[in-house]
Motif scaffolding. Sequence first.
Motif, short mmCIF file in Angstrom:
data_model
loop_
_atom_site.label_atom_id
_atom_site.label_comp_id
_atom_site.label_asym_id
_atom_site.label_seq_id
_atom_site.Cartn_x
_atom_site.Cartn_y
_atom_site.Cartn_z
N PHE A 74 1.02 -1.13 -0.39
CA PHE A 74 0.02 0.29 -0.02
C PHE A 74 0.46 0.91 0.32
O PHE A 74 0.78 2.07 -0.56
N GLU A 75 1.86 0.95 0.78
CA GLU A 75 2.92 2.21 0.96
C GLU A 75 3.46 2.80 -1.10
O GLU A 75 3.25 4.20 -1.52
N ARG A 76 3.83 1.48 -1.54
CA ARG A 76 4.14 1.79 -3.01
C ARG A 76 3.57 2.35 -3.61
O ARG A 76 3.48 2.55 -4.70
N VAL A 77 1.64 2.62 -3.39
CA VAL A 77 1.59 1.91 -5.25
C VAL A 77 0.89 2.74 -4.45
O VAL A 77 -0.19 4.13 -5.37
N GLY A 78 0.42 3.70 -3.32
CA GLY A 78 0.12 4.99 -2.50
C GLY A 78 -1.51 4.81 -2.23
O GLY A 78 -2.96 5.88 -2.47
N GLY A 79 -2.03 3.74 -1.91
CA GLY A 79 -2.98 3.49 -0.97
C GLY A 79 -3.69 2.54 -1.75
O GLY A 79 -3.74 1.76 -2.46
N ILE A 80 -5.11 2.60 -1.26
CA ILE A 80 -5.53 1.13 -1.25
C ILE A 80 -6.73 1.28 -2.84
O ILE A 80 -7.20 0.60 -3.36
N HIS A 81 -7.19 2.73 -2.75
CA HIS A 81 -8.13 2.79 -3.52
C HIS A 81 -7.78 2.74 -4.91
O HIS A 81 -7.88 1.91 -6.53
N ARG A 82 -6.28 2.80 -4.80
CA ARG A 82 -5.29 2.65 -6.48
C ARG A 82 -5.33 1.48 -6.52
O ARG A 82 -5.01 0.77 -7.71
N PHE A 83 -5.01 0.95 -5.42
CA PHE A 83 -4.77 -0.52 -5.61
C PHE A 83 -6.10 -1.48 -6.28
O PHE A 83 -5.45 -1.89 -6.89
#
Length: 381
Positions: A74-83
């Motif tokens: 989540f830290e790498r992709v910028g959170g759950i919304h983007r994930f």
Amino acid sequence: MHLQFHIQAEDPGSRARRGVFVTPHGCVDTPAFMTVGTRASVTGLTPADLVEVGTQVVLGNTYHLMLRPGVEVFERVGGIHRFMGWGGPMLTDSGGYQIFSLSEDRVISEKGARFRSYTDRRMHMLSPEKSIAVQTAIGADIMMVLDVCVDARSDLETTRAAMDRTHRWALRSLAARRDTRRRCLRSCRGGIFPELRRASAEFLTGHPFDGFAIGGLAVGDTRAEREEVTHMAAELLPADRPRYLMGVGTPPDLLHAMLAGVDMFDCILPTNLGWQGTAFTSTGRVKLTRGFNAGEDRPLDAGCSCATCRTWTRAYIHHLFRCGEALGPRLLAMHNLHHYNALMVESRAAIAAGCFAAYAREKLERIDRHEHSDRRIGAAA
């Protein structure tokens, strides 16, 4: 600053109210049903599907998400919304109930919950502070603070001890929050004991939480006990902040809770029962796996406007389940979520029109008798 929550209408015949609250990912009209997406996924459905069935908020689970895929993702992709590709509001549960369920693989102490992971069998410690840190990394708009969950049938002293520890953990969680854009909700505890529910509400409402939940129900209590506690607890919580009934329940449960003034709900039933072949309809539940549905060339629910009911028959959905086709559960999951969200839309309209009490009575008369007897459900279907 508290979660921006505005009450737009109140029903004169009950404590039901219509409102709206604001999150960084959009506004939510209340009463609202939140779709459970435990592992950053609502089983079998895409974010576009969720929009189609009227989902406003998706609920993720801290316990599962910290184990897989893990905070680093989540830290790498910028959170759950983007994930997960979801652009709307997200709420994350603390994971307290999941830890409670691990009776053989966890130890609860003042520090937190030490438990064995189901993914790799390693031991983990989830403290109130870590729960907030994990939820912040996930990127939840609304975070639930870690609590101690016990069976509703527990005795008074066991329930009191869990409640007191939950209160201490709540203050630690509040102190651990660094990003005030992430709203923090606290669960009112106390089992089925009125004196404990009053004590919990009095303690928690003295602190600056953004909203309050009614937790610890549907874990061993009866329906009558659940309704009594919900009505009592909702009345004890502040009117200017949202009230959230956690993990409950059926459409009749939701109607009774709205009559008590509850604003937010979540439950796994619409999706889980859909994958088991059960649909919620305007006249009660329907079990599509039963043989007589093979000859039913009519919609699942003639009064429903969802794509499942507009396009396919009961006979076709029965056929899909008989063949083990994944489309069958998917169609029922979408129908059930549409049904729950339509109930919220109708309820908000009835509250605004000042006739919710009458609406709820009429709705309960049509569906409630089908919620508890399998024989009656079959007859109704």
